[in-house]
Design an enzyme around this catalytic site. Structure first.
Site, PDB file in Angstrom:
ATOM      1  N   SER A 108      27.452   6.308  24.704  1.00 56.79           N
ATOM      2  CA  SER A 108      27.122   7.590  24.137  1.00 56.79           C
ATOM      3  C   SER A 108      28.382   8.058  23.418  1.00 56.79           C
ATOM      4  CB  SER A 108      26.533   8.567  25.090  1.00 56.79           C
ATOM      5  OG  SER A 108      27.210   9.031  25.935  1.00 56.79           O
ATOM      6  N   HIS A 113      21.788   5.771  28.983  1.00 62.37           N
ATOM      7  CA  HIS A 113      22.631   4.862  30.156  1.00 62.37           C
ATOM      8  C   HIS A 113      21.240   4.580  30.842  1.00 62.37           C
ATOM      9  CE1 HIS A 113      26.620   7.260  30.133  1.00 62.37           C
ATOM     10  NE2 HIS A 113      26.275   6.130  29.191  1.00 62.37           N
ATOM     11  N   GLN A 132      21.527  12.716  30.454  1.00 59.29           N
ATOM     12  CA  GLN A 132      22.295  11.384  30.775  1.00 59.29           C
ATOM     13  C   GLN A 132      22.604  11.230  32.273  1.00 59.29           C
ATOM     14  OE1 GLN A 132      24.838   9.583  27.600  1.00 59.29           O
ATOM     15  NE2 GLN A 132      26.496  10.260  29.143  1.00 59.29           N
ATOM     16  N   GLU A 133      23.179  12.102  32.841  1.00 59.77           N
ATOM     17  CA  GLU A 133      23.840  12.234  33.976  1.00 59.77           C
ATOM     18  C   GLU A 133      23.560  13.412  35.118  1.00 59.77           C
ATOM     19  OE1 GLU A 133      28.143  11.301  33.545  1.00 59.77           O
ATOM     20  OE2 GLU A 133      27.670  10.242  31.618  1.00 59.77           O
ATOM     21  N   GLU A 156      25.822   3.369  35.060  1.00 63.55           N
ATOM     22  CA  GLU A 156      26.940   3.928  35.698  1.00 63.55           C
ATOM     23  C   GLU A 156      26.814   3.680  37.248  1.00 63.55           C
ATOM     24  OE1 GLU A 156      28.157   7.709  34.141  1.00 63.55           O
ATOM     25  OE2 GLU A 156      28.918   6.793  32.356  1.00 63.55           O
ATOM     26  N   ASP A 185      25.705  15.926  32.676  1.00 63.99           N
ATOM     27  CA  ASP A 185      26.082  15.618  31.476  1.00 63.99           C
ATOM     28  C   ASP A 185      24.923  15.515  30.486  1.00 63.99           C
ATOM     29  OD1 ASP A 185      27.132  14.872  29.374  1.00 63.99           O
ATOM     30  OD2 ASP A 185      28.002  12.984  29.904  1.00 63.99           O
ATOM     31  N   GLU A 241      28.035  19.578  30.682  1.00 65.13           N
ATOM     32  CA  GLU A 241      28.664  18.581  29.831  1.00 65.13           C
ATOM     33  C   GLU A 241      27.855  18.400  28.757  1.00 65.13           C
ATOM     34  OE1 GLU A 241      30.455  15.499  31.479  1.00 65.13           O
ATOM     35  OE2 GLU A 241      30.566  14.162  29.509  1.00 65.13           O
ATOM     36  N   ASP A 272      32.781  16.879  25.731  1.00 69.50           N
ATOM     37  CA  ASP A 272      33.157  15.508  25.798  1.00 69.50           C
ATOM     38  C   ASP A 272      33.096  15.074  24.296  1.00 69.50           C
ATOM     39  OD1 ASP A 272      33.316  12.763  26.254  1.00 69.50           O
ATOM     40  OD2 ASP A 272      31.198  12.681  27.179  1.00 69.50           O
ATOM     41  N   LYS A 279      39.019  11.302  28.590  1.00 70.44           N
ATOM     42  CA  LYS A 279      38.886   9.973  28.482  1.00 70.44           C
ATOM     43  C   LYS A 279      39.750   9.499  27.629  1.00 70.44           C
ATOM     44  CE  LYS A 279      33.532  10.030  28.617  1.00 70.44           C
ATOM     45  NZ  LYS A 279      32.400  10.249  27.697  1.00 70.44           N
ATOM     46  N   HIS A 323      35.981   7.831  33.866  1.00 72.04           N
ATOM     47  CA  HIS A 323      35.744   6.676  33.355  1.00 72.04           C
ATOM     48  C   HIS A 323      34.779   6.660  32.011  1.00 72.04           C
ATOM     49  CE1 HIS A 323      31.490   6.656  35.459  1.00 72.04           C
ATOM     50  NE2 HIS A 323      31.511   7.537  34.767  1.00 72.04           N
ATOM     51  N   ARG A 324      34.066   5.352  31.689  1.00 71.56           N
ATOM     52  CA  ARG A 324      33.111   5.118  30.580  1.00 71.56           C
ATOM     53  C   ARG A 324      32.165   4.602  31.153  1.00 71.56           C
ATOM     54  NH1 ARG A 324      34.656   7.226  25.410  1.00 71.56           N
ATOM     55  NH2 ARG A 324      32.492   7.158  25.225  1.00 71.56           N
ATOM     56  N   SER A 325      30.990   4.434  30.465  1.00 75.83           N
ATOM     57  CA  SER A 325      29.990   3.796  31.091  1.00 75.83           C
ATOM     58  C   SER A 325      29.929   2.365  31.181  1.00 75.83           C
ATOM     59  CB  SER A 325      28.560   4.080  30.222  1.00 75.83           C
ATOM     60  OG  SER A 325      28.680   3.883  28.837  1.00 75.83           O
ATOM     61  N   LYS A 358      34.989  12.023  37.209  1.00 73.71           N
ATOM     62  CA  LYS A 358      33.859  11.077  36.885  1.00 73.71           C
ATOM     63  C   LYS A 358      34.149   9.733  36.926  1.00 73.71           C
ATOM     64  CE  LYS A 358      30.943  12.067  33.866  1.00 73.71           C
ATOM     65  NZ  LYS A 358      30.295  12.612  32.220  1.00 73.71           N
TER      66      LYS A 358
END
Ligand code: PGA
Ligand code: ZN
Length: 401
Positions: A40, A149, A157-158, A193, A225, A266, A301, A326, A354-356, A377
């Protein structure tokens, strides 16, 4: 510092997609770094160089070729000097020629090599370089995945469990909550993730499930997020097949915040909806780390993409009160540190992320600790590459004693 050799290659990330790994040699020591990859992604991020087939062979060739020819055998007085040379060698505003992925892999490997040559832990080297006070970040543990994700099985998303305190105390709490949630969910699949990816019929259900587990512990809360750019089109946000205007979405966030122990939100709006961010932050944001009831962190983000000038602009118009950092959104350690400085100069907190698509590189753990981040994260507890970040934080706690 003198770099004596550079080798780059392609390795698979957690989604099985190729990413770049770089090893630098200096004197008798070697340091390796690999870079993660987002799904994303914000449209204002630095350029991740990919071949037509999705591979990173061109980025690898740039590292083994032009970058190696420029930096091997050369003496650098500071790491900033090295990063600046890489940025200038690329010559584009978004690192699209050599690739932000190639440049960042070299930049992180150089930071790691420099710490090794000095004989100090990586987090300490980062803190010295950034001029920050190291401290243990809150763990932002991804417990449920949705959005891109997890094929939009959940609208946001999260869904994240936030645990405050020393990692050795916070991680067992996270493990307990994660396991209990897994029992409640039965055989839910895993998202990108390393959190569960269940489906629910309403916006509230994931929070109804998580809130009682969070209430069993002190110093715990919930973060989301939304990654709202991913469910935004032509002025409309679509959640569970229902359309929301920015005002209606603001009401959703406000009501969720009033009902549940939410610590941060987020990307509540799409990446260019600055005015909606400002209104939400004025309504429910609280810039202090001791958050009152109904007050939360509004985190940028995709909005800010670890870019110092976008962070400064978001600060000017009070769009947010927290910034996700990031390193691969900007493409060098030097500029990621500048983004942290811009964040702190605005009076905001930083959350390292981090990233996915991840690798086993644990740089982000050292970075989060070194810059004294409010949180990190690092994903769910159902994937090895995420667990390695938490394990590194435990190690750092020992090193810092
Ligand atoms: P990404 O997701 O790595 O796929 O961009 C992480 C995030 O949005 O925070
Ligand atoms: Zn995000």
């Amino acid at each position: 510092m003198r770099i004596d050799a550079l080798t780059a290659r392609s390795i698979p990330d957690t989604r099985g997609r190729p990413t770049i790994e770089v090893t630098l040699q200096g004197s008798t020591l070697k340091a390796t770094a690999s870079v993660p990859s987002g799904k994303s992604t914000g449209s204002h991020e630095a350029f991740e160089l990919r071949d037509e087939d999705g591979g990173v062979q061109t980025a690898v060739a740039h590292a083994n070729g032009e970058i190696a020819q420029t930096i091997v055998g050369r003496q650098f007085d500071t790491l900033d000097e090295l990063d600046t040379l890489l940025i200038e060698l690329d010559g584009t505003p978004n690192k699209s020629r050599l690739g932000a992925n190639a440049i960042l892999a070299v930049s992180i490997a150089a930071q790691r090599l420099a710490a090794q040559l000095e004989g100090i832990p990586l987090w300490r080297a980062i803190a010295t370089r950034a001029g920050t006070t190291p401290s243990a970040p809150r763990l932002y543990v991804n417990v449920m995945n949705g959005g891109v994700h997890a094929d939009f099985r959940l609208p946001f998303q999260e869904y994240i469990l936030v645990v405050e305190g020393a990692t050795s105390e916070a991680l067992p709490i996270a493990r307990e909550v994660f396991a209990k949630l897994g029992e409640k969910l039965g055989n839910a699949p895993m998202g990108d993730e390393g959190g569960y990816a269940p489906t629910f019929a309403t916006l509230e259900e994931p929070f109804d499930l998580l809130a009682p587990l969070v209430a069993e512990h002190s110093h715990t809360s919930i973060a989301i997020d939304a990654a709202a750019s991913e469910f935004y089109k032509d002025g409309v946000y679509t959640l569970l097949s229902k359309a929301y205007s920015p005002d209606e979405l603001t009401t959703v966030y406000r009501e969720l915040t009033e009902r549940f122990p939410i610590h941060s939100i987020e990307d509540p709006f799409s990446e260019d909806a600055a005015r909606d961010f400002t209104r939400l932050t004025a309504a429910i944001g609280n810039p202090s780390t001791s958050l009152g009831a109904g007050k939360v962190l509004i985190v940028g983000d995709d909005l800010t993409v670890t870019n110092p000038s976008r962070i400064a602009s978001a600060a000017n118009t009070k769009e947010i009160n927290a910034v996700l950092i990031k390193p691969n959104q900007i493409g060098s350690v030097k500029e990621a540190i500048e983004a942290v400085r811009a964040t702190y100069a605005a009076g905001f907190v930083a959350i390292a992320s981090h990233r996915s698509g991840e690798t086993d590189d644990t740089f982000i753990a050292d970075f989060a600790y070194g810059i004294g981040a409010h949180g990190i994260k690092a994903g769910g507890l159902g994937q090895k590459e995420r667990l390695e970040k938490y394990e590194r934080l435990l190690e750092i706690e020992q090193e810092a004693r």
